[in-house]
Enzyme design. Sequence first.
Site, PDB file in Angstrom:
ATOM      1  CD  GLU A  41      45.158  16.524  85.143  1.00 13.29           C
ATOM      2  OE1 GLU A  41      44.436  17.524  85.288  1.00 13.29           O
ATOM      3  OE2 GLU A  41      44.913  15.420  85.679  1.00 13.29           O
ATOM      4  CE  LYS A 116      40.715  18.653  85.143  1.00 17.99           C
ATOM      5  NZ  LYS A 116      41.716  18.312  86.196  1.00 17.99           N
ATOM      6  CB  CYS A 157      41.936  14.687  84.863  1.00 17.21           C
ATOM      7  SG  CYS A 157      42.128  13.752  86.397  1.00 17.21           S
TER       8      CYS A 157
END
Length: 282
Positions: A41, A116, A157
Amino acid sequence: MMKLALVQLAVGAHKAVNLCNARAKVLEAAQAGAQMVVLPECFNSPYGTKYFGSYAETIDSSQLGESTRALQEMAQTGKVYVVGGSIPEREPATGRLFNTCTVWSPEGTLVAQHRKLHLFDIDIPGRITFRESDVLSPGTSLTSFTTPWGEFGVGICYDMRFPELAMVAARRGCVGMVYPGAFNTTTGPLHWELLLRARAVDNQMFVAACSPARDVEAEYHAWGHSTVVDPSARVIATTDESPGIVYADIDLQLVDEVRRSIPVTTQRRFDIYPDVAANKCT
């Protein structure tokens, strides 16, 4: 069998240096026989809300930016699939910022783009407070990509904490989930491996997560410990917080074997609880 590589990259303040280092490690992994290489990331920038805007690029396959052009070249030169960690993305029409992962085929084709979905907004008193939503907008769709070895889902994440992504991916035929991520030294020791193993055992699939290396001089201290877990929730490859490459041989026959041996996929009671994969989503 597919050889996977996770590049635990040392990321600094200079984008060009980050891209150069990423290229070197992707090609090193390709030379070692990797067929899919994953970057962490925010691999092109420091991780922090004050950095996202200045490091952001548009993502357009017809007019590549500095980072996406570098990713395309890595994939083509190495002849590997590259899961390009994530970069801050600026949407031209609105100016909104996203935390976005791009996936590239060995031919250099952009085969997937994941924004995301769940933004990292947490407050652990006395330990860490972080609010991605102060700067970033969330994505609105699920993402997967096709390879010769099967379909793989993508999350970034904090997406890892939400089991529905992996559940939907598995129900729709994915054999693995790939999560570029940057847990920190508070949440990492608590939950990083636990979440990876949970996503793997719940869905009987491979799960891989790739972190940046830890830089104690940076404002944000990444946990590191890039890890690959098999469909029985066994950790088959991992590392510490230092820069390096984690390799794992992915035996896709294990997915079928585990799902046949403990057939929870066919034993679910959708007459009692809903099938999350049946909901309309993209």
